[in-house]
Scaffold this motif. Structure first.
Motif, PDB file in Angstrom:
ATOM      1  N   LEU A   1       0.820  -1.221   0.000  1.00  0.00           N
ATOM      2  CA  LEU A   1       0.000   0.000   0.000  1.00  0.00           C
ATOM      3  C   LEU A   1       0.850   1.265   0.000  1.00  0.00           C
ATOM      4  O   LEU A   1       0.305   2.364  -0.059  1.00  0.00           O
ATOM      5  CB  LEU A   1      -0.905   0.032   1.247  1.00  0.00           C
ATOM      6  CG  LEU A   1      -1.890  -1.114   1.423  1.00  0.00           C
ATOM      7  CD1 LEU A   1      -2.557  -1.007   2.797  1.00  0.00           C
ATOM      8  CD2 LEU A   1      -2.922  -1.095   0.312  1.00  0.00           C
ATOM      9  N   CYS A   2       2.172   1.108   0.066  1.00  0.00           N
ATOM     10  CA  CYS A   2       3.080   2.235   0.260  1.00  0.00           C
ATOM     11  C   CYS A   2       3.976   2.441  -0.956  1.00  0.00           C
ATOM     12  O   CYS A   2       5.111   1.940  -0.986  1.00  0.00           O
ATOM     13  CB  CYS A   2       3.945   2.002   1.493  1.00  0.00           C
ATOM     14  SG  CYS A   2       3.036   1.566   2.976  1.00  0.00           S
ATOM     15  N   PRO A   3       3.510   3.172  -1.963  1.00  0.00           N
ATOM     16  CA  PRO A   3       4.376   3.414  -3.113  1.00  0.00           C
ATOM     17  C   PRO A   3       5.658   4.121  -2.676  1.00  0.00           C
ATOM     18  O   PRO A   3       5.654   4.922  -1.729  1.00  0.00           O
ATOM     19  CB  PRO A   3       3.553   4.303  -4.033  1.00  0.00           C
ATOM     20  CG  PRO A   3       2.305   4.640  -3.311  1.00  0.00           C
ATOM     21  CD  PRO A   3       2.248   3.863  -2.037  1.00  0.00           C
ATOM     22  N   GLU A   4       6.737   3.810  -3.339  1.00  0.00           N
ATOM     23  CA  GLU A   4       8.039   4.344  -2.939  1.00  0.00           C
ATOM     24  C   GLU A   4       8.049   5.868  -2.861  1.00  0.00           C
ATOM     25  O   GLU A   4       8.643   6.446  -1.957  1.00  0.00           O
ATOM     26  CB  GLU A   4       9.124   3.858  -3.906  1.00  0.00           C
ATOM     27  CG  GLU A   4      10.520   4.098  -3.382  1.00  0.00           C
ATOM     28  CD  GLU A   4      11.566   3.400  -4.216  1.00  0.00           C
ATOM     29  OE1 GLU A   4      12.652   3.989  -4.344  1.00  0.00           O
ATOM     30  OE2 GLU A   4      11.310   2.301  -4.711  1.00  0.00           O
ATOM     31  N   ASP A   5       7.363   6.534  -3.784  1.00  0.00           N
ATOM     32  CA  ASP A   5       7.373   7.997  -3.771  1.00  0.00           C
ATOM     33  C   ASP A   5       6.514   8.598  -2.652  1.00  0.00           C
ATOM     34  O   ASP A   5       6.560   9.795  -2.405  1.00  0.00           O
ATOM     35  CB  ASP A   5       6.959   8.566  -5.123  1.00  0.00           C
ATOM     36  CG  ASP A   5       5.545   8.178  -5.529  1.00  0.00           C
ATOM     37  OD1 ASP A   5       4.956   7.263  -4.911  1.00  0.00           O
ATOM     38  OD2 ASP A   5       5.027   8.786  -6.482  1.00  0.00           O
ATOM     39  N   ALA A   6       5.750   7.772  -1.941  1.00  0.00           N
ATOM     40  CA  ALA A   6       4.934   8.252  -0.823  1.00  0.00           C
ATOM     41  C   ALA A   6       5.548   7.916   0.533  1.00  0.00           C
ATOM     42  O   ALA A   6       5.031   8.332   1.562  1.00  0.00           O
ATOM     43  CB  ALA A   6       3.534   7.647  -0.908  1.00  0.00           C
ATOM     44  N   GLN A   7       6.653   7.179   0.532  1.00  0.00           N
ATOM     45  CA  GLN A   7       7.274   6.775   1.794  1.00  0.00           C
ATOM     46  C   GLN A   7       8.030   7.945   2.419  1.00  0.00           C
ATOM     47  O   GLN A   7       8.721   8.685   1.729  1.00  0.00           O
ATOM     48  CB  GLN A   7       8.234   5.612   1.562  1.00  0.00           C
ATOM     49  CG  GLN A   7       7.545   4.350   1.120  1.00  0.00           C
ATOM     50  CD  GLN A   7       8.521   3.255   0.731  1.00  0.00           C
ATOM     51  OE1 GLN A   7       9.695   3.317   1.048  1.00  0.00           O
ATOM     52  NE2 GLN A   7       8.019   2.256   0.033  1.00  0.00           N
TER      53      GLN A   7
ATOM     54  N   ASP B   1      13.383  -5.738   4.882  1.00  0.00           N
ATOM     55  CA  ASP B   1      12.144  -5.661   4.112  1.00  0.00           C
ATOM     56  C   ASP B   1      11.213  -4.547   4.585  1.00  0.00           C
ATOM     57  O   ASP B   1      10.189  -4.297   3.955  1.00  0.00           O
ATOM     58  CB  ASP B   1      11.380  -6.985   4.198  1.00  0.00           C
ATOM     59  CG  ASP B   1      12.149  -8.130   3.566  1.00  0.00           C
ATOM     60  OD1 ASP B   1      12.939  -7.877   2.648  1.00  0.00           O
ATOM     61  OD2 ASP B   1      11.963  -9.269   4.011  1.00  0.00           O
ATOM     62  N   SER B   2      11.529  -3.898   5.674  1.00  0.00           N
ATOM     63  CA  SER B   2      10.665  -2.871   6.241  1.00  0.00           C
ATOM     64  C   SER B   2      10.667  -1.620   5.380  1.00  0.00           C
ATOM     65  O   SER B   2      11.710  -1.223   4.866  1.00  0.00           O
ATOM     66  CB  SER B   2      11.128  -2.502   7.650  1.00  0.00           C
ATOM     67  OG  SER B   2      11.071  -3.609   8.495  1.00  0.00           O
ATOM     68  N   VAL B   3       9.499  -1.006   5.255  1.00  0.00           N
ATOM     69  CA  VAL B   3       9.408   0.271   4.554  1.00  0.00           C
ATOM     70  C   VAL B   3       8.744   1.280   5.476  1.00  0.00           C
ATOM     71  O   VAL B   3       7.837   0.931   6.241  1.00  0.00           O
ATOM     72  CB  VAL B   3       8.629   0.173   3.220  1.00  0.00           C
ATOM     73  CG1 VAL B   3       9.292  -0.799   2.273  1.00  0.00           C
ATOM     74  CG2 VAL B   3       7.186  -0.195   3.437  1.00  0.00           C
ATOM     75  N   PRO B   4       9.181   2.535   5.441  1.00  0.00           N
ATOM     76  CA  PRO B   4       8.493   3.555   6.226  1.00  0.00           C
ATOM     77  C   PRO B   4       7.070   3.731   5.707  1.00  0.00           C
ATOM     78  O   PRO B   4       6.853   3.841   4.504  1.00  0.00           O
ATOM     79  CB  PRO B   4       9.327   4.820   5.985  1.00  0.00           C
ATOM     80  CG  PRO B   4      10.637   4.336   5.465  1.00  0.00           C
ATOM     81  CD  PRO B   4      10.351   3.057   4.744  1.00  0.00           C
ATOM     82  N   LEU B   5       6.125   3.733   6.611  1.00  0.00           N
ATOM     83  CA  LEU B   5       4.721   3.841   6.229  1.00  0.00           C
ATOM     84  C   LEU B   5       4.311   5.303   6.094  1.00  0.00           C
ATOM     85  O   LEU B   5       4.607   6.119   6.972  1.00  0.00           O
ATOM     86  CB  LEU B   5       3.826   3.196   7.284  1.00  0.00           C
ATOM     87  CG  LEU B   5       4.069   1.729   7.616  1.00  0.00           C
ATOM     88  CD1 LEU B   5       3.131   1.293   8.731  1.00  0.00           C
ATOM     89  CD2 LEU B   5       3.888   0.867   6.389  1.00  0.00           C
ATOM     90  N   PRO B   6       3.607   5.640   5.030  1.00  0.00           N
ATOM     91  CA  PRO B   6       2.995   6.970   4.987  1.00  0.00           C
ATOM     92  C   PRO B   6       2.031   7.107   6.163  1.00  0.00           C
ATOM     93  O   PRO B   6       1.419   6.120   6.604  1.00  0.00           O
ATOM     94  CB  PRO B   6       2.242   6.974   3.650  1.00  0.00           C
ATOM     95  CG  PRO B   6       2.904   5.911   2.827  1.00  0.00           C
ATOM     96  CD  PRO B   6       3.357   4.871   3.817  1.00  0.00           C
ATOM     97  N   LEU B   7       1.867   8.305   6.676  1.00  0.00           N
ATOM     98  CA  LEU B   7       1.000   8.532   7.828  1.00  0.00           C
ATOM     99  C   LEU B   7      -0.418   8.019   7.563  1.00  0.00           C
ATOM    100  O   LEU B   7      -1.045   7.436   8.452  1.00  0.00           O
ATOM    101  CB  LEU B   7       0.969  10.027   8.179  1.00  0.00           C
ATOM    102  CG  LEU B   7       0.162  10.415   9.404  1.00  0.00           C
ATOM    103  CD1 LEU B   7       0.635   9.682  10.652  1.00  0.00           C
ATOM    104  CD2 LEU B   7       0.225  11.922   9.615  1.00  0.00           C
ATOM    105  N   GLN B   8      -0.904   8.176   6.336  1.00  0.00           N
ATOM    106  CA  GLN B   8      -2.256   7.724   6.015  1.00  0.00           C
ATOM    107  C   GLN B   8      -2.397   6.214   6.196  1.00  0.00           C
ATOM    108  O   GLN B   8      -3.428   5.731   6.665  1.00  0.00           O
ATOM    109  CB  GLN B   8      -2.633   8.097   4.572  1.00  0.00           C
ATOM    110  CG  GLN B   8      -2.702   9.578   4.326  1.00  0.00           C
ATOM    111  CD  GLN B   8      -1.338  10.174   3.970  1.00  0.00           C
ATOM    112  OE1 GLN B   8      -0.273   9.604   4.203  1.00  0.00           O
ATOM    113  NE2 GLN B   8      -1.370  11.369   3.412  1.00  0.00           N
ATOM    114  N   VAL B   9      -1.392   5.453   5.833  1.00  0.00           N
ATOM    115  CA  VAL B   9      -1.444   3.999   5.985  1.00  0.00           C
ATOM    116  C   VAL B   9      -1.382   3.632   7.463  1.00  0.00           C
ATOM    117  O   VAL B   9      -2.144   2.783   7.940  1.00  0.00           O
ATOM    118  CB  VAL B   9      -0.318   3.308   5.185  1.00  0.00           C
ATOM    119  CG1 VAL B   9      -0.263   1.812   5.492  1.00  0.00           C
ATOM    120  CG2 VAL B   9      -0.502   3.549   3.687  1.00  0.00           C
TER     121      VAL B   9
END
Length: 121
Positions: free
Chosen positions: A41-47, A75-83
């Motif tokens: 749910l976290c596109p790279e440009d939104a992280q 494998d962890s990605v920073p989550l956008p605040l919305q997610v």
């Protein structure tokens, strides 16, 4: 011990981490699959950018009370605040409202469900 997923806030301004919520899993595979679905749910440009933003939110897999699963960290990605708000709105909003000093937080974050719930958020 049963694996679980923990939503963690990395507060870069206060140089610390705060656990916000936990979801229990039956197996490590179940936990990893749930994180993969949320990460999708976290596109790279939104992280968020951990080097520039005041905080980041991330999902970690733990294998016990303090056993962060090292295999998962890459494998962890920073989550956008919305997610993050979508999966744990009350916990994220509460943390954002107070931004407590990470060194003053003791104990574990609340268990708010199972990984099936996080994966379907």
């Amino acid at each position: 011990m049963t694996p679980h997923i923990e939503l963690t806030a990395g507060d870069h301004e206060q140089n610390g981490f705060v656990g916000l919520a936990i979801w229990m899993a039956e197996t490590m595979d179940e936990a990893m699959a749930a994180i993969a679905r949320v990460n999708a749910l976290c596109p790279e440009d939104a992280q968020p950018d951990p080097k520039a933003d005041p905080f980041t939110l991330i999902l970690d897999v733990h294998t016990g009370e303090s056993g962060l699963c090292a295999d998962h960290v890459a494998d962890s990605v920073p989550l956008p605040l919305q997610v993050a708000m979508r999966i744990a709105g009350d916990q994220v909003a509460g943390w954002l409202a107070t931004r407590p000093d990470p060194d003053t937080i003791h104990g574990y974050p609340p268990v708010i469900g199972s990984v099936g719930e996080i994966a379907n958020a």
